[in-house]
Motif scaffolding. Structure first.
Motif, PDB file in Angstrom:
ATOM      1  N   ALA A 117      56.581  32.418  47.878  1.00  0.00           N
ATOM      2  CA  ALA A 117      55.295  32.530  48.627  1.00  0.00           C
ATOM      3  C   ALA A 117      55.558  32.840  50.167  1.00  0.00           C
ATOM      4  CB  ALA A 117      54.706  30.838  48.646  1.00  0.00           C
ATOM      5  N   VAL A 118      56.317  32.321  50.799  1.00  0.00           N
ATOM      6  CA  VAL A 118      56.415  32.813  52.024  1.00  0.00           C
ATOM      7  C   VAL A 118      57.030  34.356  52.280  1.00  0.00           C
ATOM      8  CG1 VAL A 118      56.923  30.544  53.111  1.00  0.00           C
ATOM      9  CG2 VAL A 118      58.671  31.976  52.537  1.00  0.00           C
ATOM     10  N   GLY A 119      57.774  34.789  51.169  1.00  0.00           N
ATOM     11  CA  GLY A 119      57.859  36.096  51.219  1.00  0.00           C
ATOM     12  C   GLY A 119      56.811  37.200  51.247  1.00  0.00           C
ATOM     13  N   ARG A 120      55.619  36.320  50.599  1.00  0.00           N
ATOM     14  CA  ARG A 120      54.274  37.216  50.634  1.00  0.00           C
ATOM     15  C   ARG A 120      53.551  36.751  51.647  1.00  0.00           C
ATOM     16  NH1 ARG A 120      54.930  35.321  45.478  1.00  0.00           N
ATOM     17  NH2 ARG A 120      53.381  33.651  45.722  1.00  0.00           N
ATOM     18  N   HIS A 121      53.927  35.762  52.692  1.00  0.00           N
ATOM     19  CA  HIS A 121      53.083  35.345  53.703  1.00  0.00           C
ATOM     20  C   HIS A 121      52.127  34.457  53.411  1.00  0.00           C
ATOM     21  CE1 HIS A 121      55.698  37.509  56.457  1.00  0.00           C
ATOM     22  NE2 HIS A 121      55.407  38.690  55.868  1.00  0.00           N
ATOM     23  N   THR A 122      52.489  33.710  52.202  1.00  0.00           N
ATOM     24  CA  THR A 122      51.320  32.813  51.668  1.00  0.00           C
ATOM     25  C   THR A 122      51.752  31.342  51.775  1.00  0.00           C
ATOM     26  OG1 THR A 122      52.025  33.272  49.333  1.00  0.00           O
ATOM     27  CG2 THR A 122      50.029  34.473  50.107  1.00  0.00           C
ATOM     28  N   ARG A 123      50.905  30.362  51.670  1.00  0.00           N
ATOM     29  CA  ARG A 123      51.464  29.113  51.752  1.00  0.00           C
ATOM     30  C   ARG A 123      51.616  28.301  50.425  1.00  0.00           C
ATOM     31  NH1 ARG A 123      48.032  25.114  55.487  1.00  0.00           N
ATOM     32  NH2 ARG A 123      46.463  25.547  54.139  1.00  0.00           N
ATOM     33  N   TYR A 124      52.618  27.736  50.664  1.00  0.00           N
ATOM     34  CA  TYR A 124      52.943  26.819  49.177  1.00  0.00           C
ATOM     35  C   TYR A 124      52.940  25.308  49.405  1.00  0.00           C
ATOM     36  CZ  TYR A 124      55.534  25.005  45.190  1.00  0.00           C
ATOM     37  OH  TYR A 124      55.746  24.172  43.964  1.00  0.00           O
ATOM     38  N   LEU A 125      52.470  24.787  48.775  1.00  0.00           N
ATOM     39  CA  LEU A 125      52.425  23.398  48.720  1.00  0.00           C
ATOM     40  C   LEU A 125      52.972  22.443  47.411  1.00  0.00           C
ATOM     41  CD1 LEU A 125      48.963  22.468  50.600  1.00  0.00           C
ATOM     42  CD2 LEU A 125      51.107  22.664  51.626  1.00  0.00           C
ATOM     43  N   SER A 126      53.795  21.885  47.364  1.00  0.00           N
ATOM     44  CA  SER A 126      54.509  21.173  46.247  1.00  0.00           C
ATOM     45  C   SER A 126      53.358  20.325  45.603  1.00  0.00           C
ATOM     46  CB  SER A 126      55.543  20.407  46.355  1.00  0.00           C
ATOM     47  OG  SER A 126      55.423  19.057  47.165  1.00  0.00           O
ATOM     48  N   GLN A 127      53.502  19.625  44.382  1.00  0.00           N
ATOM     49  CA  GLN A 127      52.693  18.881  43.576  1.00  0.00           C
ATOM     50  C   GLN A 127      52.610  17.672  44.440  1.00  0.00           C
ATOM     51  OE1 GLN A 127      50.748  19.771  41.102  1.00  0.00           O
ATOM     52  NE2 GLN A 127      49.804  17.504  40.979  1.00  0.00           N
ATOM     53  N   ARG A 128      53.556  16.953  45.037  1.00  0.00           N
ATOM     54  CA  ARG A 128      53.595  15.582  45.513  1.00  0.00           C
ATOM     55  C   ARG A 128      52.913  15.910  46.858  1.00  0.00           C
ATOM     56  NH1 ARG A 128      58.854  12.688  47.996  1.00  0.00           N
ATOM     57  NH2 ARG A 128      57.996  11.342  49.393  1.00  0.00           N
ATOM     58  N   ALA A 129      53.243  16.953  47.581  1.00  0.00           N
ATOM     59  CA  ALA A 129      52.418  17.364  48.905  1.00  0.00           C
ATOM     60  C   ALA A 129      50.957  17.495  48.729  1.00  0.00           C
ATOM     61  CB  ALA A 129      52.889  18.357  49.644  1.00  0.00           C
ATOM     62  N   LEU A 130      50.327  18.126  47.429  1.00  0.00           N
ATOM     63  CA  LEU A 130      49.037  18.173  47.404  1.00  0.00           C
ATOM     64  C   LEU A 130      48.345  16.611  46.827  1.00  0.00           C
ATOM     65  CD1 LEU A 130      49.024  21.221  44.991  1.00  0.00           C
ATOM     66  CD2 LEU A 130      47.779  21.115  47.041  1.00  0.00           C
ATOM     67  N   GLU A 131      49.002  15.901  46.175  1.00  0.00           N
ATOM     68  CA  GLU A 131      48.703  14.609  45.494  1.00  0.00           C
ATOM     69  C   GLU A 131      48.709  13.665  47.053  1.00  0.00           C
ATOM     70  OE1 GLU A 131      51.397  13.201  42.669  1.00  0.00           O
ATOM     71  OE2 GLU A 131      50.813  14.487  41.273  1.00  0.00           O
TER      72      GLU A 131
END
Length: 214
Positions: A117-131
């Motif tokens: 995701a960061v390679g595409r300059h986008t954000r990634y949130l893990s499932q636990r972070a979202l919950e």
């Protein structure tokens, strides 16, 4: 080629992260053991990806972290930790799109997805972070329904550093009335200090973080 800065003072994790990143021979990996070195490396590599364990680093609070990220706004950050508070996650996520979040006890696939995701300059949130974010929002919504409009206004005034006397003058109320409201607010929110009221006001969106930290 992409530059990476591993800012994790847990030796085993640092070794694992560096080994993973170096599987791609085009990656260049640097180490930062404290905030000063991290800033120094970001000056040299402004678009680097920072893999940071915030809980093991020498940041005084999340505000310091956000200031550095804003200063080096071409950088991307993957926060990787054993534990991050719901308030911390919400603060950094809502303040900047530079941050991704994964946890050390999560599957390795999440870290791979975050790196992609960061390679595409986008954000990634893990499932636990979202919950975590969703659960905290639900708790805040519940607290919002507990407070009356007057109490919400007084919480905002407290968070902005106003004294009981100043709040009373603004509302054309007696100091006794405001003190009673304050006691009721603290009881309803299950808090004991003005500092906790500030944190609630930030989470609930009653005050703007930039206004508060001026």
């Amino acid at each position: 080629m992409r530059n990476f800065i591993v800012a994790d003072n847990q030796e085993l994790t640092r070794f694992a992260l560096e080994s993973l990143l170096r599987k791609d021979e085009e990656n260049v990996v640097y180490r930062a053991f404290d905030r000063a070195r991290l800033v120094e490396l970001l000056r040299e590599h402004e678009s680097a990806v920072v893999l940071l364990d915030y809980t093991l680093f020498d940041f005084a609070d999340e505000e310091q972290l956000l200031i550095i990220a804003e200063r080096f706004n071409l950088s991307d950050w993957i926060l990787i930790s054993d534990d991050l508070s719901p308030q911390f996650i919400r603060r950094v996520i809502y303040s900047s799109h530079q941050f991704s979040v994964v946890f050390k006890d999560g599957p390795l696939s999440e870290l791979h997805e975050a790196l992609q995701a960061v390679g595409r300059h986008t954000r990634y949130l893990s499932q636990r972070a979202l919950e975590t974010i969703i659960t905290q929002q639900q708790e805040d919504d519940k607290a919002d329904n507990i407070l009356t409009q007057t109490e919400r206004e007084i919480v905002k005034s407290i968070a902005l550093g106003k004294t009981t006397k100043e709040i009373a003058a603004e509302r054309f109320s007696s100091i006794h009335t405001v003190t009673t409201h304050r006691k009721n607010i603290f009881r309803k929110l299950g808090i004991n200090t003005a500092h906790e009221a500030v944190k609630y006001a930030l989470r609930a969106g009653l005050i703007d973080p930039s206004e508060f930290y001026i």
